[in-house]
Scaffold this active site. Structure first.
Site, mmCIF file in Angstrom:
data_model
loop_
_atom_site.group_PDB
_atom_site.id
_atom_site.type_symbol
_atom_site.label_atom_id
_atom_site.label_comp_id
_atom_site.label_asym_id
_atom_site.label_seq_id
_atom_site.Cartn_x
_atom_site.Cartn_y
_atom_site.Cartn_z
ATOM 1 C CD GLN A 191 22.610 -3.723 -4.403
ATOM 2 O OE1 GLN A 191 23.296 -4.248 -5.023
ATOM 3 N NE2 GLN A 191 21.258 -2.869 -5.123
ATOM 4 C CG ASP A 192 20.837 3.199 0.912
ATOM 5 O OD1 ASP A 192 21.956 3.508 1.325
ATOM 6 O OD2 ASP A 192 19.738 3.961 0.620
#
Length: 244
Positions: free
Chosen positions: A60-61
């Site tokens: 997610q990042d």
């Protein structure tokens, strides 16, 4: 985790020390990188993400600053602070409304809209990083970092990778475009799907664009028609000159 035989008095954990630098710094020093080195890093990052996904987790990042590159060219994925783990989602909020989840420019815009794209979010990030490695810029330009709403993202248009790097083949650009699509229906569903088209030509991307082809055919028609009338005009001039 290292087993302790004595009573603990502090909460801490140990991590492996990795000698290297972030991909963001590595790119600044090696821009443009050789295609062989660039694709080697992309393949390693892809394997790291697949390990996440096989364990029902999503990074997610993903961004260049969260990828470490060693002197030997080994790439490692770092920073698991935003990782989403299936089964633990009820303990934390996977979507942060103010958009701090992920990093502008590399994270799927759907996060901002309140949707969790799951694995496809990591696909978007990897495709974006790959685009940057081969072109030195982002697929939607720098303006994507100023986007704050769905309307802002709707105004963006994908920039053909070949316009920033003429040596990029059409099929490679096609894989990058699909990997960074804002539409989940169009975007690759898995890392494997993306890497397959990235490493070998997909015939679908080699087909002529029907709109472009139609325009080309129309242009050819008018060229031929203009040529016909020009030749006719010259013939008439010649005939009249003979009569006189």
């Amino acid at each position: 985790i290292i087993r302790q035989d004595r009573k603990r008095s502090f909460l801490y954990y140990l991590m492996e020390y990795v000698e290297g630098e972030g991909l963001d710094k590595w790119l600044r020093k090696n821009q443009p990188p050789s295609p062989k080195r660039a694709i080697n890093i992309v393949k390693q990052v892809a394997e790291g993400l697949k390990a996440f996904h096989q364990n029902e987790a999503v990074h997610q990042d993903l961004k260049p600053g969260n990828i470490m590159v060693t002197e030997e060219g080994k790439a490692l994925v770092l920073d698991f602070g935003s990782v989403f783990v299936a089964g633990l989602s009820e303990c934390v909020s996977p979507i942060i409304p103010d958009g701090v989840l992920g990093t502008a420019g590399y994270s799927d815009p759907l996060y901002l809209r309140g949707h969790n794209p799951g694995i496809q979010g990591d696909v978007y990030s990897l495709a974006t990083i790959t685009y940057e490695m081969f072109t030195g810029t982002l697929p939607y330009g720098d303006k994507i970092e100023q986007c704050r709403s769905a309307f802002d993202y709707d105004q963006l248009r994908y920039t053909e990778a070949s316009s920033n790097n003429p040596v990029i083949p059409e099929w490679f650009d096609g894989a990058l475009k699909r990997g960074t699509s804002f539409d989940l229906e169009e975007r690759y569903r898995t890392i494997d799907d993306f890497m397959k088209d990235l490493l070998q030509p997909n015939p679908e991307f080699l087909k002529a664009d029907p709109v472009v082809q139609k325009s080309a055919n129309t242009l050819m028609f008018w060229k031929l028609l203009s040529g016909f009338w020009f030749v006719t005009f010259l013939l008439l001039i010649y005939l009249f000159s003979q009569n006189s």
